[in-house]
Design a protein around this motif. Sequence first.
Motif, PDB file in Angstrom:
ATOM      1  N   GLY A 137       0.506  -1.241   0.108  1.00 36.89           N
ATOM      2  CA  GLY A 137       0.038   0.186   0.105  1.00 36.89           C
ATOM      3  C   GLY A 137       0.852   1.550  -0.030  1.00 36.89           C
ATOM      4  O   GLY A 137       0.194   2.382   0.170  1.00 36.89           O
ATOM      5  N   SER A 138       2.103   1.269  -0.232  1.00 38.77           N
ATOM      6  CA  SER A 138       2.972   2.468  -0.017  1.00 38.77           C
ATOM      7  C   SER A 138       3.088   3.277  -1.196  1.00 38.77           C
ATOM      8  O   SER A 138       3.702   4.158  -1.446  1.00 38.77           O
ATOM      9  N   ARG A 139       2.779   2.377  -2.476  1.00 39.65           N
ATOM     10  CA  ARG A 139       2.926   3.147  -3.833  1.00 39.65           C
ATOM     11  C   ARG A 139       1.676   2.652  -4.574  1.00 39.65           C
ATOM     12  O   ARG A 139       1.221   1.926  -4.610  1.00 39.65           O
ATOM     13  N   VAL A 140       1.448   3.677  -5.506  1.00 41.44           N
ATOM     14  CA  VAL A 140       0.687   3.438  -6.687  1.00 41.44           C
ATOM     15  C   VAL A 140       1.462   3.732  -7.782  1.00 41.44           C
ATOM     16  O   VAL A 140       1.963   4.550  -7.976  1.00 41.44           O
ATOM     17  N   SER A 162       2.498  12.078  -3.326  1.00 40.73           N
ATOM     18  CA  SER A 162       3.205  12.723  -4.585  1.00 40.73           C
ATOM     19  C   SER A 162       3.886  12.024  -5.480  1.00 40.73           C
ATOM     20  O   SER A 162       4.313  10.716  -4.792  1.00 40.73           O
ATOM     21  N   PHE A 163       4.366  12.061  -6.570  1.00 44.41           N
ATOM     22  CA  PHE A 163       5.134  11.347  -7.532  1.00 44.41           C
ATOM     23  C   PHE A 163       6.642  11.651  -7.102  1.00 44.41           C
ATOM     24  O   PHE A 163       7.255  12.535  -6.951  1.00 44.41           O
ATOM     25  N   THR A 164       7.056  10.323  -6.937  1.00 47.90           N
ATOM     26  CA  THR A 164       8.558  10.038  -6.566  1.00 47.90           C
ATOM     27  C   THR A 164       9.623   9.618  -7.409  1.00 47.90           C
ATOM     28  O   THR A 164      10.820   9.717  -7.318  1.00 47.90           O
ATOM     29  N   GLY A 165       8.956   9.119  -8.590  1.00 48.37           N
ATOM     30  CA  GLY A 165       9.983   8.596  -9.643  1.00 48.37           C
ATOM     31  C   GLY A 165       9.274   7.967 -10.955  1.00 48.37           C
ATOM     32  O   GLY A 165       7.913   8.138 -10.964  1.00 48.37           O
ATOM     33  N   ALA A 166      10.052   7.779 -11.948  1.00 52.17           N
ATOM     34  CA  ALA A 166       9.201   7.310 -13.069  1.00 52.17           C
ATOM     35  C   ALA A 166      10.288   6.409 -13.781  1.00 52.17           C
ATOM     36  O   ALA A 166      11.646   6.444 -13.600  1.00 52.17           O
ATOM     37  N   VAL A 167       9.812   5.295 -14.601  1.00 48.89           N
ATOM     38  CA  VAL A 167      10.636   4.348 -15.251  1.00 48.89           C
ATOM     39  C   VAL A 167      10.154   4.622 -16.767  1.00 48.89           C
ATOM     40  O   VAL A 167       8.874   4.603 -16.997  1.00 48.89           O
ATOM     41  N   HIS A 180       2.572  -9.120  -9.758  1.00 46.32           N
ATOM     42  CA  HIS A 180       2.768 -10.297  -9.822  1.00 46.32           C
ATOM     43  C   HIS A 180       3.576 -10.930  -8.703  1.00 46.32           C
ATOM     44  O   HIS A 180       4.553  -9.672  -8.062  1.00 46.32           O
ATOM     45  N   ASN A 181       3.778 -11.965  -8.036  1.00 45.89           N
ATOM     46  CA  ASN A 181       4.928 -12.572  -7.361  1.00 45.89           C
ATOM     47  C   ASN A 181       4.782 -11.706  -5.851  1.00 45.89           C
ATOM     48  O   ASN A 181       5.826 -10.969  -5.414  1.00 45.89           O
ATOM     49  N   GLY A 182       3.385 -11.410  -5.417  1.00 45.85           N
ATOM     50  CA  GLY A 182       3.381 -10.832  -4.341  1.00 45.85           C
ATOM     51  C   GLY A 182       3.699  -9.281  -4.330  1.00 45.85           C
ATOM     52  O   GLY A 182       3.759  -8.404  -3.193  1.00 45.85           O
ATOM     53  N   GLY A 183       3.630  -8.735  -5.631  1.00 48.31           N
ATOM     54  CA  GLY A 183       3.827  -7.304  -5.532  1.00 48.31           C
ATOM     55  C   GLY A 183       5.366  -6.812  -5.958  1.00 48.31           C
ATOM     56  O   GLY A 183       5.772  -5.774  -5.948  1.00 48.31           O
ATOM     57  N   ALA A 184       6.404  -7.962  -5.956  1.00 50.04           N
ATOM     58  CA  ALA A 184       7.604  -7.755  -6.383  1.00 50.04           C
ATOM     59  C   ALA A 184       7.748  -7.334  -7.746  1.00 50.04           C
ATOM     60  O   ALA A 184       9.047  -6.946  -8.071  1.00 50.04           O
ATOM     61  N   ALA A 185       7.038  -7.594  -8.734  1.00 50.19           N
ATOM     62  CA  ALA A 185       7.060  -7.451 -10.005  1.00 50.19           C
ATOM     63  C   ALA A 185       5.795  -6.832 -10.768  1.00 50.19           C
ATOM     64  O   ALA A 185       4.779  -7.011  -9.940  1.00 50.19           O
ATOM     65  N   ALA A 186       5.959  -6.248 -11.711  1.00 49.90           N
ATOM     66  CA  ALA A 186       4.731  -5.886 -12.413  1.00 49.90           C
ATOM     67  C   ALA A 186       4.902  -6.000 -13.774  1.00 49.90           C
ATOM     68  O   ALA A 186       6.150  -6.271 -14.561  1.00 49.90           O
ATOM     69  N   THR A 201      13.064  -2.241  -5.908  1.00 49.70           N
ATOM     70  CA  THR A 201      13.953  -1.108  -5.735  1.00 49.70           C
ATOM     71  C   THR A 201      12.765   0.164  -5.374  1.00 49.70           C
ATOM     72  O   THR A 201      11.638   0.130  -5.943  1.00 49.70           O
ATOM     73  N   PRO A 202      13.180   1.393  -4.993  1.00 49.75           N
ATOM     74  CA  PRO A 202      12.358   2.447  -4.855  1.00 49.75           C
ATOM     75  C   PRO A 202      11.952   3.067  -6.259  1.00 49.75           C
ATOM     76  O   PRO A 202      10.432   3.336  -6.403  1.00 49.75           O
ATOM     77  N   VAL A 203      12.545   2.907  -7.085  1.00 56.57           N
ATOM     78  CA  VAL A 203      11.936   3.163  -8.553  1.00 56.57           C
ATOM     79  C   VAL A 203      12.100   1.996  -9.197  1.00 56.57           C
ATOM     80  O   VAL A 203      13.165   1.460  -9.409  1.00 56.57           O
ATOM     81  N   PRO A 204      11.059   1.343 -10.112  1.00 53.33           N
ATOM     82  CA  PRO A 204      11.044   0.402 -10.637  1.00 53.33           C
ATOM     83  C   PRO A 204      12.081   0.246 -11.860  1.00 53.33           C
ATOM     84  O   PRO A 204      12.433   1.282 -12.268  1.00 53.33           O
ATOM     85  N   THR A 205      12.557  -0.650 -12.036  1.00 49.98           N
ATOM     86  CA  THR A 205      13.522  -0.897 -13.161  1.00 49.98           C
ATOM     87  C   THR A 205      12.835  -2.017 -14.155  1.00 49.98           C
ATOM     88  O   THR A 205      12.227  -2.841 -13.616  1.00 49.98           O
ATOM     89  N   VAL A 206      13.180  -1.530 -15.598  1.00 51.61           N
ATOM     90  CA  VAL A 206      12.886  -2.789 -16.614  1.00 51.61           C
ATOM     91  C   VAL A 206      13.878  -3.964 -16.595  1.00 51.61           C
ATOM     92  O   VAL A 206      14.966  -3.718 -16.508  1.00 51.61           O
TER      93      VAL A 206
END
Length: 343
Positions: A137-140, A162-167, A180-186, A201-206
């Motif tokens: 619940g910490s991020r959307v 607030s928005f804190t990052g972008a990939v 997916h995987n308990g929220g560890a991946a999207a 990670t704080p900002v998602p990575t591809v």
Amino acid sequence: MNSLTVKARWTIALAASTALLCAVPVGAATADTAVGWRAFGIAVSADGNRAYVAAEDHVGAEHPGFLRTVDTRTGTVLTQTPLSQDGPVGRPALSPDGNRIYVLAADHLLTVDLATSTVLSRTPVDAPRAIAVSADGSRVLVTQQGSSGPGRVLVFDTVTRSFTGAVTLGDPDVDGIALHNGGAAAYVATGAGVVHLDLTTPVPTVTGTVQPLAAATEVTASREGTRLYALGSRSAQGSGYELNPFTDTSRTAFTLGGPSTSADTHLVSVSPDGGRLFVLKDGWKPSATVLVYDTATNTALPDANLTGFGLDGVGATALGPDGHTLYLAGSRGETSYLKAVVL
């Protein structure tokens, strides 16, 4: 069992032992709940007692947006929260604790407090497409179409609002997202395929792009995390793909008859046990049908299909937490109605 003609064969009754809706075949029409002019998204509480419907009304030349809370046991609208004065609304997403709901409206991400039915924040976001709430619940996560460059996934901090990052993704055409995987991946549907993101990670990575799927519009995951599906677009239109999250590969799981007959198809959900996949076909027609597939054998189950909703079309769907109740919202005349159908 033959294809269910909902209006003719099913009614909704309260099951006292579970406080959830169940269906009994008494041959009566179901009571519908009016939820606005046009409904575009539904979220259902973890206990199944509340349905939250994002809809637009029609007031003069404007289309104000509202979030309406419906008691699924009585079919009554309990509260309505204004979302926008004029502009489109999207599918809402609940926080894991059920206290907040997030929804896109008129190019803003809104945080709504469900206890008070008030909007806590309105954060501007350009060209948003879809949202997903992290498992804690910490991020959307918000998918964003690219205007003059690639699309992105934005990270919204639910504490600071607030928005804190972008990939950045590899294609401007960005659409649905599933965790997916308990929220560890999207997994994000894009015009270049389904992109796999690491969310640890704080900002998602591809981490990669699912092969060989060329393009996708929507992606959905089962709650237990063993099944992932995507709906193809462009040359892949008319096909549904099962994704392998361990190898980032895909294979055709089912076909819908080719592009000419599948221009209006949407992945609805995977059942909680991963055994059934539901696809909405011809949603904006009176012939709207929810197709059912067996995920173990990747075969259609035509006898389990749902149709005959008594609506001009279906604009929003959500599978209830019990895995046996499908919520539908669609128009009839100048009003949209919420229905509950037992699978």
